[in-house]
Design an enzyme around this catalytic site. Structure first.
Site, PDB file in Angstrom:
ATOM      1  N   ASP A 280     -20.301  -6.568 -27.769  1.00  0.00           N
ATOM      2  CA  ASP A 280     -19.380  -6.806 -28.868  1.00  0.00           C
ATOM      3  C   ASP A 280     -19.755  -5.790 -29.950  1.00  0.00           C
ATOM      4  O   ASP A 280     -20.849  -5.218 -29.953  1.00  0.00           O
ATOM      5  CB  ASP A 280     -19.466  -8.244 -29.374  1.00  0.00           C
ATOM      6  CG  ASP A 280     -18.240  -8.609 -30.209  1.00  0.00           C
ATOM      7  OD1 ASP A 280     -17.480  -7.691 -30.608  1.00  0.00           O
ATOM      8  OD2 ASP A 280     -18.032  -9.805 -30.481  1.00  0.00           O
ATOM      9  N   TRP A 281     -18.822  -5.583 -30.871  1.00  0.00           N
ATOM     10  CA  TRP A 281     -18.984  -4.484 -31.826  1.00  0.00           C
ATOM     11  C   TRP A 281     -20.199  -4.707 -32.733  1.00  0.00           C
ATOM     12  O   TRP A 281     -20.238  -5.635 -33.524  1.00  0.00           O
ATOM     13  CB  TRP A 281     -17.692  -4.327 -32.626  1.00  0.00           C
ATOM     14  CG  TRP A 281     -16.717  -3.360 -32.009  1.00  0.00           C
ATOM     15  CD1 TRP A 281     -16.060  -2.351 -32.657  1.00  0.00           C
ATOM     16  CD2 TRP A 281     -16.295  -3.274 -30.621  1.00  0.00           C
ATOM     17  NE1 TRP A 281     -15.284  -1.641 -31.751  1.00  0.00           N
ATOM     18  CE2 TRP A 281     -15.407  -2.177 -30.512  1.00  0.00           C
ATOM     19  CE3 TRP A 281     -16.591  -3.975 -29.472  1.00  0.00           C
ATOM     20  CZ2 TRP A 281     -14.812  -1.792 -29.309  1.00  0.00           C
ATOM     21  CZ3 TRP A 281     -16.005  -3.600 -28.270  1.00  0.00           C
ATOM     22  CH2 TRP A 281     -15.134  -2.528 -28.202  1.00  0.00           C
TER      23      TRP A 281
END
Ligand code: BGC
Length: 765
Positions: A280-281
């Protein structure tokens, strides 16, 4: 591995759990993330053989620097959420990754589909497939190689969870079945799906580290991991998912993107996952540890972990080059697997905003998707109360009075306004208007919004009715001459925050104020999750309650068709609505860091398998509206339950098959076929969701293991089939580390909801 301070906490916790009568087996592996090394190499099993041989040939020509460059994002201002650079000399164009699972965001000329929760409420596999297919075409035309969705985690453990609406249902079977269709469809449209967020990402509070405070650790036992949280991911791997996104939280003390048990162990070893794992970012928290735990790609950039540091780690022998080669082989094999080498636009070409195609091409694509957009909106509606024949509205209704803040769109709107992309309380605009999607990165970009007010106005143009409206007053009063009063309100949720409550006084006051003078008050919620109704449900003037969920851009016209009976309600709740907040117990609200754990927030999944209806069954709590419940304008009966055992499949205790995508192959063997007859006994056409629940020995008293949705004309009947696989009938044995059939009596129940199960039979293994 688990941090020492956390381990101490878990010992204390384990004692507390023993005291509450859990068995040693249930405790075994509680809070443990045993090391699993090395990362299994992607090997090209099953349908991946060709893609892997092409990938190996291409990757074989890359230098170490070129390989490392493909393992992390680079900054390009093209509107994509993330970008992988190309390698011009080898003809690899790079890749664009963009949000999300309910439609493409931050761009134009695309559509806002019904959100995951609405698809969950539809209980319709074909709809999930069609929606995935049309969404996939939109991602592809914009040059998005990887769609950042669908969501199967959060599953919905926490009733107030901020992102439950992005996924389908808080039952793993229903969630997994609809995710399977979504992945199959989007990938058959040529777009990779990033199934997210892996895993046990069940709350927004403390989802990321902040200052001295670590991200929350979801602490759970191995059986719960498999039977609840891993189940839908397993379905998507079985569907051939090319990409999985690891989550922000920690799992049993280790960050999800460097947890060798979950990535190397569950995903790549046990489930034979052939694709690649992306963070995930900003979810990467180490270089060497994440590489060795099985992470393949970091987003949105290499931060200080990979890039030159990964090259150095290979050069000094800390990370074997074979691991980097495997990362890149998995990435490139996924690209070949979806034929993006021969049939794909330039990465990100249509992002963020451009009309590249001929107008007729765009409009033709949108028209082809129109029926699916509409059906998604219709079938996600669930009617939970309908007394005095309040609905459908009569064509003779002369005056309709409309109230509430959720009937109209905000004053500025357009394909690029992306109104719902707002985090937390910044989302006031959406909270105070009609809500077609929740907030955050899962919000999508509507081509238009059909609001309830617009659609009801159009209906009155046709039918001759008059409208009164007051969308502003906090305590509106209704003209007692109204044929019906409709109150449009919502229950908002967004990424980044959990919901503050499951009902709010401001909204309840509007409803009760209208009901004080209008004896036919119909309440319509646009809701991004559970919404409690006990503050008004028994009011004699409140005749109908509708949960619209998050219908996407066709919200209003779907609702109007349902209100007047041009469509029939067929949705069923994909969660339980309790009477009180306290009924959800520890699963009501997110865990907060506290006391000694303030720097290391812990979320202890001590309820194990018992969330939602499993919890209510166990605690003998009657919900207000049970999981799987929803009314129709017609009535249905269930008859003739029968069971046929497979004559060929083995019923040996454990599976023996080789591992393929989704686990051992014989987990998918069909062991029993159950059939039942569903009859439409009413006067109008409608669709019924027939549901099959099983009581497996040594497991919750009932768990969903089948559903079918026949469309039946008045008086018509149909036979529905439920196929029960080895996995459906097994529990996860933590000692054997395998799915295990139980010896004993299995109970099968079939009916229209988790509490209304008129048919039953038993069989023994
Ligand atoms: C979200 C993901 C999303 C990513 C890229 C993160 O904050 O958790 O769901 O795909 O951002 O926008």
């Amino acid at each position: 591995m688990i941090a020492p301070s956390v381990a101490l906490g878990l010992v204390a916790l384990a004692r507390a759990v023993v005291a509450s009568n859990q068995t040693i087996d249930e405790l075994y592996f509680y809070g443990m993330s045993p090391p699993v090394y090395p990362t299994p190499n992607g090997s090209g099993i099953g349908k991946w053989a060709t893609a892997y041989s092409k990938a190996k040939a291409l990757v074989g020509q890359m230098t170490l620097d070129e390989k490392v460059n493909l393992t992390a994002g680079v900054s390009v201002s093209n509107g994509c959420s993330g970008n992988i650079p190309g390698i011009a000399r080898l003809g690899f164009p790079g890749m664009c990754l963009s949000d999300a699972g309910n439609g493409l965001r931050n761009t134009d000329y695309v559509n806002a589909y019904a959100s995951g929760i609405s698809v969950g409420a539809s209980w319709n596999r074909e709809l999930a497939f069609d929606r995935g297919w049309y969404m996939g075409r939109e991602f592809k035309t914009k040059g998005v190689n990887i769609a950042l969705g669908p969501v199967v985690g959060p599953l919905g453990r926490v009733a107030e969870g901020g992102r439950n609406w992005e996924g389908f249902a808080n039952d793993p079977y229903l969630c997994g079945a609809l995710a399977y269709e979504t992945v199959t469809a989007m990938q058959s449209a040529g777009v990779a799906t990033s199934v997210k967020h892996f895993i046990a990402y069940e709350q927004e509070t403390d989802r990321n580290p902040s200052g001295d405070v670590a991200s929350v650790s979801s602490n759970l036992d191995d059986r719960t991991m498999h039977e609840l949280y891993m189940w839908p991911f397993q379905d998507t791997v079985h569907a051939g998912a090319t990409n999985i996104m690891c989550s922000y939280n920690r799992i049993n003390g280790s960050h999800a993107c460097q947890n060798s048990k979950t990535i190397n162990g569950l995903l790549k070893e046990e489930n034979g996952f052939q694709g690649f794992v992306v963070t995930d970012w900003g979810g990467q928290h180490s270089g060497v540890a994440s590489a060795l735990a099985g992470l393949d790609m970091a987003m949105p950039n290499s931060d200080f972990f990979w890039g030159a540091n990964l090259t150095a780690a290979v050069q000094n022998g800390t990370v074997p080059e074979s691991r980097v080669t495997d990362m890149v082989t998995r990435i490139i094999a996924s690209w070949y697997q979806l034929h993006q080498d021969v049939d794909f636009p330039e990465p990100g070409i249509g992002m963020p905003s451009s009309l590249l195609e001929d107008h007729t091409v765009v409009n033709a694509r949108n028209k082809a998707a129109a029926e699916t957009l509409y059906r998604g909106a219709v079938e996600g509606h669930v009617l939970v109360k309908n007394t005095n024949n309040a609905l459908p509205l009569s064509n003779d209704a002369a005056l309709l009075s409309l109230f509430g803040y959720a009937a109209t769109a905000q004053t500025e709107q357009g394909p690029l306004a992306n109104v719902s992309f707002s985090f937390g309380s910044g989302g006031i605009a959406v909270q105070n208007y009609t809500m077609i999607t929740g907030g955050g990165s899962g919000a999508n970009s509507p081509a238009y919004i059909s609001t309830p007010f617009d659609a009801i106005t159009n209906a009155c143009i046709d039918k001759g009715c008059s409208l009164y409206w007051d969308f502003e007053s906090a305590e509106p009063s209704a003209d007692p001459d109204s044929s019906a009063c409709l109150v449009f309100v919502n229950a908002y949720a967004t990424e980044g925050f959990n919901r503050p409550n499951l009902h709010d006084d401001y909204t309840d006051a509007i409803i009760l104020s209208v009901a004080a003078t209008c004896n036919n008050t119909i309440v319509v919620f646009q809701n991004a999750g559970v919404r409690l109704v006990d503050t008004f449900v028994d009011h004699e003037n409140i005749t109908a309650i509708v949960f619209s969920h998050l219908p996407g851009q066709d919200s209003g016209r779907a609702l109007a068709a349902l209100l007047w009976g041009e469509e029939n309600f067929s949705g069923k709740l994909p969660y339980s609505v309790a009477k009180n907040e306290t009924d959800y117990g520890v699963t009501l609200a997110p865990s907060e860091g506290e006391g000694a754990f303030v720097d290391w927030p812990q979320s202890n999944f001590t309820e194990g398998l018992y969330i939602d209806y499993r919890l209510f069954d166990k605690s003998d709590i009657t919900p207000r509206y049970e999981f799987g419940f929803g009314l129709s304008y017609t009535t249905f009966e269930f008859r003739n339950l029968s069971l046929a055992a497979s004559t060929t499949a083995s019923t040996a205790e454990y599976p023996t098959g080789a591992v393929a995508e989704g686990g051992q192959t014989d987990l998918w063997d069909l062991l029993y076929q159950v059939t039942a007859t569903v009859i439409n006994t009413g006067l109008v056409d409608g669709a019924e969701v027939a549901q099959l629940y099983i009581g497996i020995p040594n497991a919750p008293v009932k768990q969903l293991r089948g559903f079918a949705k026949p469309q039946l004309m008045a008086g018509e009947s149909a036979v529905v089939n439920f196929a029960l696989t080895r996995r459906d009938l097994s529990i996860w044995n933590i000692n054997a580390q395998k799915w295990q059939l139980q010896s004993g009596t299995y109970n099968i129940y079939v009916g229209s909801s988790s509490s209304d199960l008129p048919l039953s039979l038993t069989f023994s293994l």
